[in-house]
Design an enzyme around this catalytic site. Sequence first.
Site, PDB file in Angstrom:
ATOM      1  CG  HIS A  29       2.542  -6.064   5.565  1.00 39.52           C
ATOM      2  ND1 HIS A  29       4.102  -5.550   6.239  1.00 39.52           N
ATOM      3  CD2 HIS A  29       2.053  -4.522   5.372  1.00 39.52           C
ATOM      4  CE1 HIS A  29       4.422  -4.889   5.678  1.00 39.52           C
ATOM      5  NE2 HIS A  29       3.119  -3.499   4.937  1.00 39.52           N
ATOM      6  NE  ARG A  48      -0.624  -5.408   1.127  1.00 36.75           N
ATOM      7  CZ  ARG A  48      -0.957  -4.423   2.508  1.00 36.75           C
ATOM      8  NH1 ARG A  48      -0.583  -2.908   2.187  1.00 36.75           N
ATOM      9  NH2 ARG A  48      -0.727  -5.043   3.940  1.00 36.75           N
ATOM     10  CD  GLU A  75       0.754   1.916   2.180  1.00 35.52           C
ATOM     11  OE1 GLU A  75      -0.083   1.573   3.202  1.00 35.52           O
ATOM     12  OE2 GLU A  75       1.181   1.243   1.326  1.00 35.52           O
ATOM     13  CG  ASP A 120       2.438   1.750   6.505  1.00 35.89           C
ATOM     14  OD1 ASP A 120       3.985   1.777   7.207  1.00 35.89           O
ATOM     15  OD2 ASP A 120       2.351   1.476   5.893  1.00 35.89           O
TER      16      ASP A 120
HETATM   17  C1  3PY Z   1      -1.624   0.061   6.247  1.00 36.91           C
HETATM   18  O1  3PY Z   1      -2.796   0.261   6.723  1.00 36.91           O
HETATM   19  O2  3PY Z   1      -0.990   0.899   6.399  1.00 36.91           O
HETATM   20  C2  3PY Z   1      -2.434  -0.946   5.473  1.00 36.91           C
HETATM   21  O3  3PY Z   1      -1.241  -1.199   4.339  1.00 36.91           O
HETATM   22  C3  3PY Z   1      -2.785  -2.265   5.746  1.00 36.91           C
HETATM   23  O4  3PY Z   1      -2.508  -3.743   5.348  1.00 36.91           O
HETATM   24 MG    MG Z   2       0.193   0.280   4.600  1.00 35.23          MG
END
Ligand code: 3PY
Ligand code: MG
Length: 274
Positions: free
Chosen positions: A53, A78, A158, A184
């Site tokens: 991101h 990441r 997530e 997420d």
């Molecule tokens: C999330 O909280 O989904 C993340 O990927 C943090 O960047």
């Molecule tokens: Mg995320």
Amino acid sequence: MTELSRIHPALALAGRLRRGERALGGWFCLPEPGFAEALAHQPLDAVVLDVQHGLLDAASIVPTIAAVTRAGKPALVRLPVGDFAMAARALDVGAVGAIAPMIDTAAEARAFVAQVKYPPTGRRSWGAGTAMSLFGVETPTDYLHGANEATLALAMIETREAVEAIDEILAVEGLDGVFIGPNDLSIALTDGARIDVLDRQVDAALDRIAAAARKAGKIAGIFGGAAAYARAFRAKGFAFVTLGLDGMYVAAGVAAMRSEMGEPVDESGPARGY
Ligand code: 3PY
Ligand code: MG
């Protein structure tokens, strides 16, 4: 053979986390090596560079990882979703860990680990010359034999599917642990209704994941974001917690200095911008 963790402090993070020590990470999104180096000099145990991101990419992580490492700190990357090849590339240029977003199944975790670990655990391809010279590792054999221990493969949990499959994901050989994306996860668990990392369903999922990681003897990490969230997640037993991100550090620094000067502080403005 010299243990890699003795050669450079950045190579000690994986061992520390595996021994159950806590680590606090910074989060960095910008292709700005000088700013990353300044962040790495702060009291943080690691810096995560965000290619999913953030504005970093395959080229700009190279000088940014070097800058963090020069400050004596471990850099992790990441990855973009599903781009496991970038994990090997990031390690080749000096990252000590890769964090793969949106891992839903043990099969995806295995495909990720395959790129992070050398045989016999995985099938990472040789080409770590840049990492060797950054860390001061003298022989290719020293790096080859120490890298699986000194690097981290962390799968992001997530989604609802991932929470359901947490035990199988954690059982994947060579996977060092999990790293939660609570934003997420809250979107997934509320069926798209909310971003709320303190949601009751997220809270229950975090407890489940932390317990599963403890049972599996693997690392539990989480994106902390705001300090209050990072504190709450640490209290739940997450050993590797990240705190804030670059835009928030700038906003918090300016607000703290304005306040010290006696100027009014407006905390309603955008603190992140990504
Ligand atoms: C999330 O909280 O989904 C993340 O990927 C943090 O960047
Ligand atoms: Mg995320």
